[in-house]
Scaffold this motif. Structure first.
Motif, PDB file in Angstrom:
ATOM      1  N   ASP A   1      -8.322  -6.648  -2.361  1.00 29.35           N
ATOM      2  CA  ASP A   1      -7.286  -7.685  -2.398  1.00 29.35           C
ATOM      3  C   ASP A   1      -5.972  -7.017  -1.998  1.00 29.35           C
ATOM      4  O   ASP A   1      -5.511  -6.098  -2.658  1.00 29.35           O
ATOM      5  N   PHE A   2      -5.385  -7.467  -0.900  1.00 26.53           N
ATOM      6  CA  PHE A   2      -4.203  -6.798  -0.348  1.00 26.53           C
ATOM      7  C   PHE A   2      -2.878  -7.438  -0.745  1.00 26.53           C
ATOM      8  O   PHE A   2      -1.830  -7.051  -0.238  1.00 26.53           O
ATOM      9  N   THR A   3      -2.905  -8.400  -1.646  1.00 24.26           N
ATOM     10  CA  THR A   3      -1.688  -9.112  -2.025  1.00 24.26           C
ATOM     11  C   THR A   3      -0.625  -8.157  -2.563  1.00 24.26           C
ATOM     12  O   THR A   3       0.526  -8.183  -2.120  1.00 24.26           O
ATOM     13  N   ILE A   4      -0.998  -7.307  -3.510  1.00 26.65           N
ATOM     14  CA  ILE A   4      -0.023  -6.396  -4.108  1.00 26.65           C
ATOM     15  C   ILE A   4       0.394  -5.322  -3.116  1.00 26.65           C
ATOM     16  O   ILE A   4       1.556  -4.905  -3.080  1.00 26.65           O
ATOM     17  N   MET A   5      -0.535  -4.882  -2.276  1.00 20.25           N
ATOM     18  CA  MET A   5      -0.193  -3.891  -1.257  1.00 20.25           C
ATOM     19  C   MET A   5       0.863  -4.449  -0.299  1.00 20.25           C
ATOM     20  O   MET A   5       1.796  -3.749   0.094  1.00 20.25           O
ATOM     21  N   LYS A   6       0.719  -5.717   0.064  1.00 24.40           N
ATOM     22  CA  LYS A   6       1.707  -6.368   0.926  1.00 24.40           C
ATOM     23  C   LYS A   6       3.070  -6.440   0.224  1.00 24.40           C
ATOM     24  O   LYS A   6       4.107  -6.198   0.839  1.00 24.40           O
ATOM     25  N   LEU A   7       3.051  -6.754  -1.069  1.00 25.31           N
ATOM     26  CA  LEU A   7       4.287  -6.814  -1.855  1.00 25.31           C
ATOM     27  C   LEU A   7       4.967  -5.443  -1.893  1.00 25.31           C
ATOM     28  O   LEU A   7       6.180  -5.326  -1.680  1.00 25.31           O
ATOM     29  N   ILE A   8       4.186  -4.397  -2.138  1.00 20.75           N
ATOM     30  CA  ILE A   8       4.738  -3.045  -2.217  1.00 20.75           C
ATOM     31  C   ILE A   8       5.306  -2.611  -0.868  1.00 20.75           C
ATOM     32  O   ILE A   8       6.407  -2.054  -0.792  1.00 20.75           O
ATOM     33  N   MET A   9       4.562  -2.862   0.205  1.00 21.32           N
ATOM     34  CA  MET A   9       5.047  -2.468   1.539  1.00 21.32           C
ATOM     35  C   MET A   9       6.324  -3.222   1.907  1.00 21.32           C
ATOM     36  O   MET A   9       7.235  -2.646   2.505  1.00 21.32           O
ATOM     37  N   THR A  10       6.403  -4.495   1.524  1.00 21.13           N
ATOM     38  CA  THR A  10       7.619  -5.270   1.784  1.00 21.13           C
ATOM     39  C   THR A  10       8.797  -4.695   0.995  1.00 21.13           C
ATOM     40  O   THR A  10       9.895  -4.514   1.539  1.00 21.13           O
ATOM     41  N   ALA A  11       8.563  -4.381  -0.280  1.00 23.31           N
ATOM     42  CA  ALA A  11       9.630  -3.823  -1.118  1.00 23.31           C
ATOM     43  C   ALA A  11      10.101  -2.470  -0.585  1.00 23.31           C
ATOM     44  O   ALA A  11      11.305  -2.188  -0.540  1.00 23.31           O
ATOM     45  N   ILE A  12       9.173  -1.633  -0.160  1.00 20.45           N
ATOM     46  CA  ILE A  12       9.540  -0.317   0.377  1.00 20.45           C
ATOM     47  C   ILE A  12      10.339  -0.486   1.666  1.00 20.45           C
ATOM     48  O   ILE A  12      11.380   0.163   1.859  1.00 20.45           O
ATOM     49  N   GLY A  13       9.864  -1.349   2.554  1.00 18.67           N
ATOM     50  CA  GLY A  13      10.565  -1.552   3.831  1.00 18.67           C
ATOM     51  C   GLY A  13      11.974  -2.085   3.645  1.00 18.67           C
ATOM     52  O   GLY A  13      12.938  -1.543   4.196  1.00 18.67           O
ATOM     53  N   VAL A  14      12.108  -3.139   2.849  1.00 19.04           N
ATOM     54  CA  VAL A  14      13.430  -3.730   2.606  1.00 19.04           C
ATOM     55  C   VAL A  14      14.330  -2.745   1.860  1.00 19.04           C
ATOM     56  O   VAL A  14      15.500  -2.558   2.218  1.00 19.04           O
ATOM     57  N   GLY A  15      13.776  -2.096   0.844  1.00 20.78           N
ATOM     58  CA  GLY A  15      14.560  -1.139   0.056  1.00 20.78           C
ATOM     59  C   GLY A  15      15.026   0.051   0.877  1.00 20.78           C
ATOM     60  O   GLY A  15      16.177   0.485   0.777  1.00 20.78           O
ATOM     61  N   MET A  16      14.120   0.597   1.688  1.00 21.21           N
ATOM     62  CA  MET A  16      14.464   1.763   2.503  1.00 21.21           C
ATOM     63  C   MET A  16      15.597   1.444   3.473  1.00 21.21           C
ATOM     64  O   MET A  16      16.570   2.190   3.585  1.00 21.21           O
TER      65      MET A  16
END
Length: 175
Positions: free
Chosen positions: A36-51
């Motif tokens: 299930d990639f839902t949380i992985m997508k959330l984490i990648m979005t947070a890292i990208g926006v945060g970075m």
């Protein structure tokens, strides 16, 4: 006013965790099993926006980043402790707090364990600090510092790559 802002931002963060399913043990285990990639997508979005966001704010002079020293033995030990705790409980600190707010008893046990671990570390740190620093202290290390370029030049492509990856990952359950 700052405390109120922190409360509002914390509540918004918790709401995002809850609404995305990140406080669900089943979703977390599905992510760890690559089903299930839902949380992985959330984490990648947070890292990208945060970075990107942090480096833009730093470049604009609004934020001032201070990089902590790299202590390799400390990072290895912390990673092992975090990994074992994550594997045993199925929660990381943020998701445990969101799940506890939903009334999940297993999340409360995770929080108690984390607080006991933090308390133990606080008492042991004065004795560990000198050995950790002498064993593998590298000072403040950054990717952009290693290449000798401005931080935004590294953060922008990596952040965009994370956002692209989040979009390209399949939604929900893997097929």
């Amino acid at each position: 006013m700052i405390v109120l802002l922190g409360l509002v931002l914390g509540a918004a963060f918790g709401a995002v965790l809850q609404l995305s399913g990140a406080s669900s043990y089943t979703k977390i285990i599905g992510t760890l099993r690559l089903r299930d990639f839902t949380i992985m997508k959330l984490i990648m979005t947070a890292i990208g926006v945060g970075m990107i966001g942090v480096h833009v704010l730093d470049a604009a002079g609004v934020a001032h980043m201070k990089v902590k020293d790299l202590y390799l033995p400390g990072i290895i030990m912390a990673g092992l402790i975090f990994g074992v705790g994550f594997a045993v409980t199925g929660y990381c600190p943020g998701t445990a707090l969101a799940a506890a707010a939903e009334g999940k008893p297993d999340a409360w046990m995770t929080i108690v364990g984390g607080l006991c671990g933090a308390l133990t570390f606080a008492f042991l740190w004065p004795d560990l600090e000198s050995s950790l620093a002498s064993l593998g202290g590298f000072g403040p290390v950054t990717l952009h510092g290693s290449f000798g370029v401005e931080g935004l030049l590294i953060a922008l492509p990596l952040g965009v790559l994370c956002l692209w990856g989040a979009v390209k990952l399949p939604g929900g359950r893997a097929t």
